[in-house]
Design an enzyme around this catalytic site. Structure first.
Site, PDB file in Angstrom:
ATOM      1  N   LYS A   1       2.710  -1.300  -8.168  1.00 36.98           N
ATOM      2  CA  LYS A   1       4.041  -1.127  -8.736  1.00 36.98           C
ATOM      3  C   LYS A   1       5.124  -1.776  -7.883  1.00 36.98           C
ATOM      4  O   LYS A   1       6.038  -2.400  -8.383  1.00 36.98           O
ATOM      5  CB  LYS A   1       4.311   0.384  -8.849  1.00 36.98           C
ATOM      6  CG  LYS A   1       5.664   0.736  -9.418  1.00 36.98           C
ATOM      7  CD  LYS A   1       5.670   0.568 -10.893  1.00 36.98           C
ATOM      8  CE  LYS A   1       6.970   0.945 -11.554  1.00 36.98           C
ATOM      9  NZ  LYS A   1       7.074   0.306 -12.875  1.00 36.98           N
TER      10      LYS A   1
ATOM     11  N   CYS B   1       0.875  -1.155   0.000  1.00 37.82           N
ATOM     12  CA  CYS B   1       0.000   0.000   0.000  1.00 37.82           C
ATOM     13  C   CYS B   1       0.913   1.205   0.000  1.00 37.82           C
ATOM     14  O   CYS B   1       2.126   1.072   0.102  1.00 37.82           O
ATOM     15  CB  CYS B   1      -0.857  -0.005   1.249  1.00 37.82           C
ATOM     16  SG  CYS B   1      -1.760  -1.555   1.438  1.00 37.82           S
TER      17      CYS B   1
ATOM     18  N   HIS C   1       5.130 -28.764 -29.322  1.00 40.22           N
ATOM     19  CA  HIS C   1       5.120 -29.809 -28.299  1.00 40.22           C
ATOM     20  C   HIS C   1       3.892 -29.714 -27.399  1.00 40.22           C
ATOM     21  O   HIS C   1       3.895 -30.256 -26.296  1.00 40.22           O
ATOM     22  CB  HIS C   1       6.408 -29.749 -27.467  1.00 40.22           C
ATOM     23  CG  HIS C   1       7.624 -30.081 -28.285  1.00 40.22           C
ATOM     24  ND1 HIS C   1       7.868 -31.335 -28.784  1.00 40.22           N
ATOM     25  CD2 HIS C   1       8.637 -29.298 -28.723  1.00 40.22           C
ATOM     26  CE1 HIS C   1       8.994 -31.324 -29.486  1.00 40.22           C
ATOM     27  NE2 HIS C   1       9.477 -30.085 -29.471  1.00 40.22           N
TER      28      HIS C   1
ATOM     29  N   LYS D   1       3.608  -8.088 -20.333  1.00 36.22           N
ATOM     30  CA  LYS D   1       3.090  -6.726 -20.495  1.00 36.22           C
ATOM     31  C   LYS D   1       1.632  -6.764 -20.948  1.00 36.22           C
ATOM     32  O   LYS D   1       0.788  -6.041 -20.444  1.00 36.22           O
ATOM     33  CB  LYS D   1       3.958  -6.018 -21.540  1.00 36.22           C
ATOM     34  CG  LYS D   1       4.339  -4.626 -21.361  1.00 36.22           C
ATOM     35  CD  LYS D   1       5.417  -4.241 -20.419  1.00 36.22           C
ATOM     36  CE  LYS D   1       5.411  -4.869 -19.069  1.00 36.22           C
ATOM     37  NZ  LYS D   1       6.654  -4.711 -18.352  1.00 36.22           N
TER      38      LYS D   1
ATOM     39  N   TRP E   1      -3.834  -1.712  -1.337  1.00 37.18           N
ATOM     40  CA  TRP E   1      -3.787  -2.881  -2.220  1.00 37.18           C
ATOM     41  C   TRP E   1      -4.095  -4.047  -1.290  1.00 37.18           C
ATOM     42  O   TRP E   1      -3.265  -4.444  -0.475  1.00 37.18           O
ATOM     43  CB  TRP E   1      -2.407  -3.023  -2.841  1.00 37.18           C
ATOM     44  CG  TRP E   1      -2.286  -4.121  -3.841  1.00 37.18           C
ATOM     45  CD1 TRP E   1      -2.603  -4.061  -5.171  1.00 37.18           C
ATOM     46  CD2 TRP E   1      -1.801  -5.454  -3.615  1.00 37.18           C
ATOM     47  NE1 TRP E   1      -2.349  -5.279  -5.764  1.00 37.18           N
ATOM     48  CE2 TRP E   1      -1.861  -6.147  -4.839  1.00 37.18           C
ATOM     49  CE3 TRP E   1      -1.334  -6.132  -2.481  1.00 37.18           C
ATOM     50  CZ2 TRP E   1      -1.464  -7.468  -4.967  1.00 37.18           C
ATOM     51  CZ3 TRP E   1      -0.939  -7.449  -2.616  1.00 37.18           C
ATOM     52  CH2 TRP E   1      -1.008  -8.110  -3.854  1.00 37.18           C
TER      53      TRP E   1
END
Ligand code: M6R
Length: 594
Positions: free
Chosen positions: A589, A2, A494, A475, A74
């Site tokens: 992040k 956080c 495969h 990404k 978060w």
């Protein structure tokens, strides 16, 4: 993971803390809140949503008082609800706490407090204000109560506490989660990172594990909480940060991610301005070490995989790359003859930091390649090479990746005593990328529009380009929420080939290098089964439905130029799907929890 921020001074605290939270949003954005003290009363407001949404409902920046703390969350423990948002309060609503980290023994603490304390959330964090309350009820000051509380906590924490009974004061404690204090005439700032208060001061003090700080207007007093002596303040260094406000603003771009992609040629050049002696010394360490292990997570690990290839190809030095979250399972093999290279943009990733701790415990040398000045990984290392690419604000790593590659190139050339040649070639590559950026925009944007409704994307490549395929897939998943896989091109047949349907996009990274011919054969195999082939190459080929042209370069430099269209593709796919590329759901992040 956080973001937390606090301010104490003589002007209103709420606008200061709110502004700081806008800069910390990359660390968490599912809920937000603030607490202030004014006229002996503690005010608090919090709610679910991104910071601007919470602000629109609650006017966080209008709260009264000259001392305040704030939080962007978060979620780890407890769903995304108003009750679980921070700040958390004690029973009487007189103490407020914001916390970043995970309290591992919270159930036990909560059980011991429950008979006499009222809990309102499902979070681990809420035990902190109640522990402080219990200590203050016995006559302790806020700082004594915070100190004793921190001794009861197991796990990781950076917490800020304020109490209505002791206005004009913030107490903060740190263990395994970042905290930095900003000094300014007549006021003090504290936050999870430096950019949060950069417009007010670049004079900062980094807190270490086990430390506590007491902030009053214009004065920060540090203590070593672990030693338990609250009468002996610590003498701490004040560092000057050379990041500017420009570095942390969008400068006309709609999103940080695009701004940061556009900065890549410049950030490569900045990475080349390293102290030569530092690079040479680090290169010698690599050559001399009996074994070299590179550890990192996510995008930084993909850079490490290319670093491994460069060390082997250019300097004949084999090394291993171990995912930082798995490092502990290999750390018995790390000893004093080992060089561990820790790669991290933030320098705060908990898994990387844990790897560094284990390496140091086994007496290994640690070289870190880090972007954030003064970060935990940097401070724990024997030698640090900074990326110097400026703060990276978008959650998706872009410019830091190419800067990490630039540093690996420098090290590999230095290992061969050909540093000048490496620098000259990287400068040329930066120029080629500048031209490539202009060429690719329109094409990639159109491609994103055409493929935006596909459920899956595949990225294939061989050799060092394989790491670029996996980075392209990461990404894409991260910001467009399309399932994507990156794999060695030869592996497709495969198993995964059975997933190819009519129109499934397959990005084939096949510059004209040692991988070219074989990768194209794999592209043809996929095309024959209906795949929509997007070739990333310096030469067109009949296998491609779409060709994204990259500049021709010397073989070893292809990873630098092939990654950029993949970053742009992810960016435009996020936009085409109506998503915010800077703030992908569920992510943050800086991953400061294990
Ligand atoms: O700060 P770090 O480089 O240690 O972060 C590692 C990963 O969390 C990070 O690269 C993550 O994978 C990125 N969000 C990917 O874009």
């Amino acid at each position: 993971m956080c973001g937390i921020a606090g301010f104490v001074g003589s002007e209103p605290a709420a606008p200061m803390v709110f502004k700081a939270l806008t800069r910390l949003e990359y660390r968490g954005y599912d809920s937000a809140g603030l607490a202030t003290i004014s006229r002996g009363h503690l005010w608090h407001k919090k709610g679910v949503g991104k910071l601007p949404e919470v602000q629109a409902q609650l006017n966080l920046d209008k709260m009264p008082g000259t001392v305040g703390i704030g939080h962007v969350r978060w979620a780890t423990h407890g769903a995304v609800t108003d009750a679980n948002a921070h700040p958390h309060l004690d029973c009487r609503g007189r103490i407020a706490v914001v916390h970043n980290g995970i309290i591992e023994n919270y159930q036990e603490l909560r059980a011991s407090l429950s008979p006499t304390h009222r809990f309102l959330s499902e979070t681990d964090s809420e035990v902190i204000p109640h522990l402080i309350e219990a200590h203050m009820a016995q006559g302790m000051s806020l700082e004594d109560a915070c100190y004793h509380t921190s001794r009861q906590l197991k796990g990781s924490y950076a917490f800020l506490a304020i109490a209505a009974s002791e206005p004009d004061k913030i107490v903060a404690c740190r263990q395994d989660s970042p905290l930095v204090v900003g000094h300014s005439q007549g006021r003090c700032f504290i936050a999870s990172d430096v950019p949060s208060f950069l417009e007010h001061t670049n004079q900062v003090t980094y807190m270490e594990d086990g430390e506590m700080v007491v902030l009053v207007p214009g004065q920060a007093t540090f203590y070593n909480g672990l030693k338990g002596d609250l009468r002996e303040p610590l003498a701490k260094e004040v560092s000057q940060i050379d990041w500017t406000l420009e570095d942390i603003s969008k400068q006309g771009y709609d999103y940080f991610m695009l701004k940061e992609i556009m900065e890549e040629p410049t950030t490569i050049r900045r990475a080349l301005e390293q102290d030569r002696q530092l690079v040479m010394d680090a290169a010698m360490d690599i050559l001399r070490a009996r074994q070299v292990v590179i550890t990192a997570c996510g995008t930084s690990r993909y850079a490490a995989l290319i670093g491994r290839y460069l060390f082997s190809k250019l300097a004949g030095k084999f090394c291993d790359v171990v995912m930082a979250s798995e490092f502990q399972y290999f750390s018995d093999s790390v000893d004093k003859n080992t060089l561990v290279i820790a790669v991290s943009q933030s320098g705060e990733t908990a898994d990387v930091m844990e790897g560094v701790r284990r390496a140091k415990a086994n007496e290994a040398q640690v070289l870190s390649i880090v972007n954030t000045q003064g970060s935990s990984v940097a401070r724990a290392s024997d030698r640090v090479i900074y990326l110097d690419c400026g703060p990276e604000m978008a959650v998706a790593a872009t410019k830091s990746f190419v800067s990490q590659l630039a540093v690996f190139y420098l090290l590999a050339y230095a290992m061969r005593s050909r540093l000048d040649e490496g620098i000259a070639k990287l400068k040329a590559a930066a120029g080629a990328i500048e031209r490539e950026l202009k060429d690719n925009f329109k094409k990639v944007e159109r491609l994103a529009e055409v493929t935006k409704d596909r459920a899956d994307y595949y990225f294939i490549a061989r050799g060092a380009n394989f790491a670029i395929a996996t980075e392209g897939a990461l990404k894409l998943k991260e910001i467009s929420y399309i399932h994507a896989e990156g794999m060695p091109a030869g592996e497709l047949k495969h198993g995964t080939l059975s997933l190819i349907e009519d129109g499934t996009p397959v990005v084939v990274i096949c510059p004209q290098d040692y991988t070219h011919a074989e990768t194209l054969s794999n592209a043809m195999e996929a095309r024959a089964r209906g795949a929509y082939i997007i070739g990333v190459s310096d030469a067109d080929h009949e296998a491609f439905h779409e060709w994204i042209r990259i500049p021709q370069t010397e073989e070893v430099f292809y990873p630098l130029v092939t990654v950029i269209p993949l970053q742009l593709l992810a960016y435009y796919l996020a936009l085409a799907r109506g998503l915010d590329p800077d703030h992908p759901r569920h992510l943050a992040k800086s991953v400061t929890v294990k």
